[in-house]
Structure formats: structure tokens, C-alpha cells
Design an enzyme around this catalytic site. Structure first.
Site, PDB file in Angstrom:
ATOM      1  N   ASP A  39       0.840  -1.180   0.000  1.00 14.47           N
ATOM      2  CA  ASP A  39       0.000   0.000   0.000  1.00 14.47           C
ATOM      3  C   ASP A  39       0.890   1.250   0.000  1.00 14.47           C
ATOM      4  O   ASP A  39       1.883   1.304   0.748  1.00 14.47           O
ATOM      5  CB  ASP A  39      -0.880  -0.026   1.259  1.00 14.47           C
ATOM      6  N   GLU A  72       1.587   0.336  -4.887  1.00 16.18           N
ATOM      7  CA  GLU A  72       1.116   1.596  -5.435  1.00 16.18           C
ATOM      8  C   GLU A  72       2.315   2.530  -5.566  1.00 16.18           C
ATOM      9  O   GLU A  72       2.954   2.849  -4.557  1.00 16.18           O
ATOM     10  CB  GLU A  72       0.087   2.227  -4.503  1.00 16.18           C
TER      11      GLU A  72
END
Ligand code: CA
Length: 671
Positions: free
Chosen positions: A349, A378
Site C-alpha cells: 500500500d 502503489e
């Protein structure tokens, strides 16, 4: 305040330190712990404790009979060591007991509280106290025989993102352990119409990996009040190395969440499906009460020049992976999930909050264990991190991180429209100008002579070394479901209607996922898209109720055609290596785009690409509301295997020299 001061003096005297405390100008001067970051080592004769907290004046260990006991059974002042850790031993068999530490550190700006340390591996309810258990007692039967399903190369991955509660909480799932880890261990579950759900549905689809939303112990669900039926995505970590209690059948029993998580992994592995964990090392639930703060205040977080906390996560804090002990923590935590839980991949994340060298160190460690363990994340942050840009694992720096992938917002937004405006469409809405961004996604963000980078939406140069570094997708847990997004952004042809009809919706859904599943990147699907599920237009459903988030499995019968289409495309991808070349040179050699009109992207995978049995494979995506004619390479005759929402690898019909692609649909042909 006065009381605390008195306790601190008493503590310092009682600690009876054998090593005196050095002076540290800043947290950057702290020594690094030798050996493991883990604080507890259990054996039947003694349990050893070792907590790293270099600037502490004293550290007290408390042992409890239960996770909620008010008074400890006994306490012990731990002894300072040269490497900044504090050690102590409890003799006898401590299995079944609970523990916590309390740290007195002059850098602490908050009340010292109980903490299980930063690396608890078992906890009581809500994760406030650690639990002393023998990890081997948590292994399901035949666990030592569990192994990773075979996978030749990373390019073979087809990822399905899934939230435990979304997937099985609705009674229509037919699952017994609804919303739990165990839901994915139940075979033979069906929808009210008798169609496969649960793990059997995953097998039917044919995906190779499931990526489970945060499944470590997080803070936003009160594990003592599960009857409230609260929902959360779980991006609010408490204990990074323990499964979440609300997904277990008994959060009060420290072994149940661990054993049931392992049972889930074991069942998925038996079904031939690998498991990817969504990890959120970039921030904690809060700062004052976090295990990081309560163990070594200020060390694990980045601060701005004025001393305030960085907030690249948008959640009030950001961690500092560039500090040696944070890096060591992340490395050891990833290793823990691989070795103890047999996890096969990691989705980071807001990966861009970390630093390149930590991510590369994690990749190197995983390569030693098994190079097919996936690592991607990400390539962006919510706000600018407190770390210079050259060091950040942003998408633009992916070339400095071989073997690590990133989500492609270029492809996603070229298909459905920009992230900042749910009502703005793009390719799927029939708008021109997105073709080059889609080409960029199809080649896997590598350099390709037929991708005009001046026309690609967010990137002005290729960012991947290898196509497998791109995660190809049109939707994930963030933002609207594809169905909602298309309803919000595609104008109906009939001006009297406010939204497009279900027929058009399904055609566009199929078209979108054909692009995703024929990209040379790693395709990624969000649970329920294959059923045409919606979230009633809710964009950020992280804490919305089940009525928004739960999958209604009645949809499977209603949209069986769509589900079959996904499964058909997945089978096609798996059967044909041309779709997953896995190598930039091969992609440049074999993937050739075909000139086509606005609203059309067409390409040919030529000359038995990747050793494919088919000589040439042509893929055409037509987003226009009219059919289009596309000239086929070499003026030859081709067999259509995908057309107008149908997939049949034996062939649907023949095309001579040209293909006529129906409105808002994709076509795949070969010769
Ligand atoms: Ca929890």
C-alpha cells in the site's frame, strides 16, 4: 504527571542496569538490534523477552493470566543491553499467558502505555497484549506438506483482489463461515440458484492468485463487538505480524486467528491458487497509542523540519523505512509471512512512501526464497513524503527496482476516466484521445516504438524495464466499481435516458477486461466485477455497511454470461503464452499495433510469440457505438475466438482479410 515521574525514578533504580545509558543526540544515533526484531522466544522451559528501545530509562514486562486481566500475575524490570535492547527471561512453561511491555523514554510525548512491542506474533482480543504460544500448536494438519502452487514465471500471474467480508458475508454466498478466513476453505458452496461461490468460484474463474485486503490485526473493528457487524477495509494497522481477529471464529483465542488463516492459505494452495497479502507498513492507525511510539518514540515516523509528523499516507503519519530498524522490521515481517504463513506475494500500500533500497532489499530477500513470489505496490503516495524524490519507489523510479511492479493508472484512467472525477469518462465512454495510453498499458509500460509517449496521460516516458512490472487493471477496492463508474460517466445514446442500460454496461465491462487480460502486464481483477456488482455509486466504501460492500451472489445467475466471458478470457490467456511474454525484448519483437480509427486499439502478437501454437493473434478493442472494420495483417484469413461477448477457443467463425468488430466490443482472432 507527578505520578509518572515517581514511577520513572523507581523504575530506574529497580532496573539494576548492567549497561549504562549512552547519550543520543537524535534517534538517528540509535544502535541497531543484533539478531531478530521479534521480542518473544518461547520454549516449554523458559520464555525469553527482548525489546529494542535504546533511549528508554526503563522497561517493565508484565505477565497476565488473560488478555483483559486488570492486574498482572507478575512483572519484571528488563535489563539494558549494548545494542539498545532490553532483555529478561521467565522460567517455566508460559504457554497460554499474556504479556505487555511498558517503556519509559524521555522522548515520549504521550503517556506510556502497555504495548505488545512492535513484533508480536500472537495477541489477545483487539491486539493490546501479546500472547505466549507455541506457534507449532497453530499449524493445521498437513501444514508442513503445504506448498506453493506451481508457477513457471511471474508473467503467468492473474490476480483477483478480494475482501473477506465483501466476498462471503451475504447469506446468498451459501458459505457457513461468512466473512471469515474459513469461508475460503469451504468447498461445494453455491448461490441460491445453485451456482458455485466461495473458493469454487475462484477455481471456476481460473485466477492464479488472490490478493486479500489487509488481513493483519487492524484497529477499526472492535473485536469484542463483532455482533455490531461493522465493516472496514483494514488500512489501519495495529499488529503487523498477526492475523486480524474479526476474521477469525474466536478473537479471544490467540491461536484461532492464526490457525484459521493458515487453513485458508492451505485450502487456496490445494485449489492451485497463490495468496498475496496487502501490506500497509507506510502508516499506523494512530501515533500516540501505536506500538511503534510506545516502544521507541519518534524513531519509526518521519517528521518535517518543524518537528511535526509527515503525512504522506493522508492518515496522519508516515513511517521511515530508511531508518535501519524500520527497514529490518519490514524485511523480517515480510519473511515472517512467507515462512510462517506460506504467503506467495505482497502488495505494498502506498509503496512510494518507503524508499527504493528497502524495497530492493525485500526483493533480494524474496528472490533467495523463491523468485516467483510477487512484489508490487502503489507507485504513489497520498501526499508528498518527507524523503527526497530520487529515493522514493514512485512509478517513475520503477526501473531502479527490477522485479518490483506498480499499478498503472495510465491504463486504468485511459479506460474508465480520471481518478479525480467519477463523472468523466474516457475510452469506454467512446471519447477519442486515450488510444496511446491504452497502448502503453498493453505493452506493460516498457519502451515500444509504436507508443507515442507525448500522448500518454500521466507518464512522459516508459517506466518499466519488464512488462511484468505493470499491474494492468481497470478497477480495484478504491474508487467506484466499474459498473457504477460506467453509469456515472458514459452518456446514454438515447437522450431521454439518464443512465446507460444493463446491456451496454455488460458490453463495456467485457471490453474493459479484454484490454486488461490481453495486456503484457500482470492482469488484476477486483472481486465481483465478473458478476457486475455495484456499490450503489459509493466511491470510497472503506467503512460503508455490508449493504454497500457485500457481494450479492444472486448476481451470478443474472450475469452468468459476463462471468463466463471472464473465465473464457482467463483460460485463453493461460493457454497462449503470446499474451504473457514476460520480456521487454520479446514484446517489442512480437507485439505490433495495427493502425486504426479513433476509439479503436488493435494489435497483433505475431510469429508464434513466446512459442505460441497460433502464428498470429490479433486483438481489437472497439469503444465506438458503431461497428468498425479492421484490415487483418498480411490480408489473410483468420479465425475469430472472441467476438461480441463470446469466447470459444475452437473458433467462432472465419474472417477473410478484414474483421468487423461489433459496437463496444472486443475481438480476438488467430491464424
Ligand atoms: Ca483487530
Amino acid at each position: 504527571m507527578k505520578n509518572i515521574f515517581r514511577i520513572m525514578i523507581a523504575a530506574t533504580v529497580l532496573a539494576g542496569c548492567s549497561v549504562s545509558k549512552p547519550h543520543y543526540e537524535s534517534v538517528d544515533d540509535y544502535p541497531v538490534k543484533s539478531g531478530s526484531v521479534q521480542e518473544v522466544k518461547y520454549s516449554p522451559t523458559a520464555t525469553r523477552f527482548s525489546l529494542w528501545s535504546p533511549n528508554a530509562d526503563s522497561v517493565r514486562l508484565s505477565i497476565y493470566a488473560s488478555a483483559e486481566a486488570v492486574e498482572p500475575e507478575c512483572t519484571q524490570w528488563l535489563k539494558r543491553q549494548k545494542d539498545g535492547s532490553w532483555q529478561g527471561t521467565m522460567r517455566g512453561d508460559m504457554q497460554g499467558k499474556y504479556y505487555s511491555f511498558r517503556v519509559w523514554d524521555p522522548r515520549m510525548q504521550y503517556e506510556p502505555e502497555e504495548t505488545p512491542g512492535i513484533f508480536a506474533t500472537a495477541v489477545g482480543v483487539n491486539g493490546r497484549r501479546g500472547a505466549i504460544i507455541d506457534m507449532r500448536s497453530t499449524d493445521p494438519e498437513w501444514w508442513s506438506n503445504d506448498c506453493r502452487p506451481a508457477m513457471d514465471k511471474v508473467a503467468d500471474a492473474i490476480i483477483y483482489e478480494l475482501h473477506h467480508r465483501d466476498y462471503s458475508i451475504d447469506p446468498s454466498s451459501g458459505v457457513q463461515h461468512r466473512g471469515k478466513f474459513l469461508a475460503l476453505t469451504e468447498h461445494g458452496t453455491v448461490s441460491p440458484e445453485g451456482l458455485a461461490t466461495g473458493i469454487d468460484h475462484l477455481k471456476q474463474l481460473g485466477v492464479t492468485h488472490v490478493q486479500i485486503l489487509p488481513s493483519y490485526d487492524y484497529g477499526s473493528i472492535d473485536e469484542t463487538r463483532l455482533h455490531d457487524n461493522r465493516y472496514n477495509w483494514g488500512y489501519d494497522p495495529i499488529n503487523y505480524n498477526v492475523p486480524e481477529g474479526s476474521y477469525s471464529t474466536d478473537p479471544y483465542d490467540p491461536t484461532s486467528r492464526i490457525r484459521e488463516f493458515k487453513q485458508m492459505v492451505q485450502a487456496l494452495h490445494k485449489a492451485g491458487i497463490r495468496v498475496i497479502l496487502d501490506v500497509v507498513y507506510n502508516h499506523t492507525y494512530d501515533v500516540a497509542h501505536s506500538n511503534f511510539t510506545q516502544t521507541v518514540p519518534r524513531y519509526f515516523y518521519r517528521t518535517r523540519e518543524d518537528g511535526s509528523l509527515g503525512n504522506a499516507s493522508g492518515c496522519g503519519n508516515e513511517t521511515a523505512s530508511e531508518r535501519p530498524m524500520m527497514q529490518q522490521f519490514m524485511l523480517e515481517s515480510v519473511r515472517w509471512w512467507v515462512e510462517e504463513y506460506h504467503i506467495d506475494g505482497f502488495r505494498f500500500d502506498l509503496m512510494a512512501i518507503h524508499d527504493i533500497s528497502t524495497m530492493n532489499a525485500i526483493r533480494a530477500m524474496l528472490d533467495e526464497i523463491d523468485p516467483t513470489i510477487l512484489l508490487y505496490g502503489e507507485g504513489w503516495a497520498a501526499e508528498t513524503p518527507q524523503l527526497e524524490e530520487a529515493l522514493r519507489p514512485i512509478k517513475a523510479n520503477i526501473a531502479a527496482m527490477p522485479g518490483i511492479g506498480a499499478f498503472s493508472d495510465e491504463l486504468r484512467d485511459a479506460l474508465r476516466g480520471p481518478f479525480y472525477d467519477d463523472h468523466q469518462g474516457a475510452f469506454l465512454a467512446g471519447l477519442p484521445g486515450h488510444e496511446q495510453s491504452i497502448r502503453f498499458g498493453i505493452v506493460g509500460a516498457i519502451e515500444h516504438p509504436q507508443v507515442d509517449m507525448t500522448k500518454v496521460n500521466y507518464s512522459n516516458r516508459p517506466w518499466a524495464l519488464q512488462p511484468t512490472q505493470l499491474i494492468s487493471y481497470v478497477s480495484c477496492h478504491d474508487d467506484m466499481m466499474l459498473t457504477d463508474r460506467l453509469r456515472a460517466s458514459v452518456k446514454p445514446a438515447d437522450s431521454k435516458k439518464s443512465v446507460i442500460g444493463d446491456d451496454e454496461l455488460m458490453r463495456l465491462d467485457m471490453l474493459a477486461q479484454t484490454v486488461v487480460l490481453t495486456s503484457q502486464g500482470l492482469p488484476f481483477l477486483w472481486n465481483g466485477e465478473e458478476l457486475m456488482r455495484d456499490k450503489k455509486g459509493v466511491h470510497n466504501s472503506y467503512c460503508s455497511p455490508d449493504s454497500i460492500n457485500a457481494i450479492d451472489w444472486h448476481l451470478k445467475a443474472r450475469n452468468q454470461r459476463l462471468c463466463d466471458y471472464y473465465a473464457g478470457l482467463i483460460a485463453l490467456r493461460k493457454a497462449h503464452p503470446a499474451f504473457r511474454l514476460g520480456d521487454a525484448e520479446l514484446v517489442r519483437e512480437h507485439l505490433e499495433f495495427i493502425d486504426s480509427a479513433d476509439g479503436v486499439v488493435a494489435f497483433c502478437l505475431k510469429d508464434h510469440a513466446g512459442g505460441d501454437a497460433w502464428r498470429n493473434i490479433v486483438v481489437i478493442a472497439n469503444a465506438n457505438r458503431e461497428s468498425v472494420k479492421v484490415s487483418l495483417p498480411d490480408d489473410e484469413s483468420y479465425t475469430a475466438v472472441v467476438a461480441n461477448g463470446q469466447v470459444n477457443t475452437d473458433g467462432l467463425y472465419k474472417c477473410e482479410k478484414t474483421a468487423v468488430v461489433a459496437a463496444q466490443s472486443a475481438m480476438i482472432l488467430h491464424n
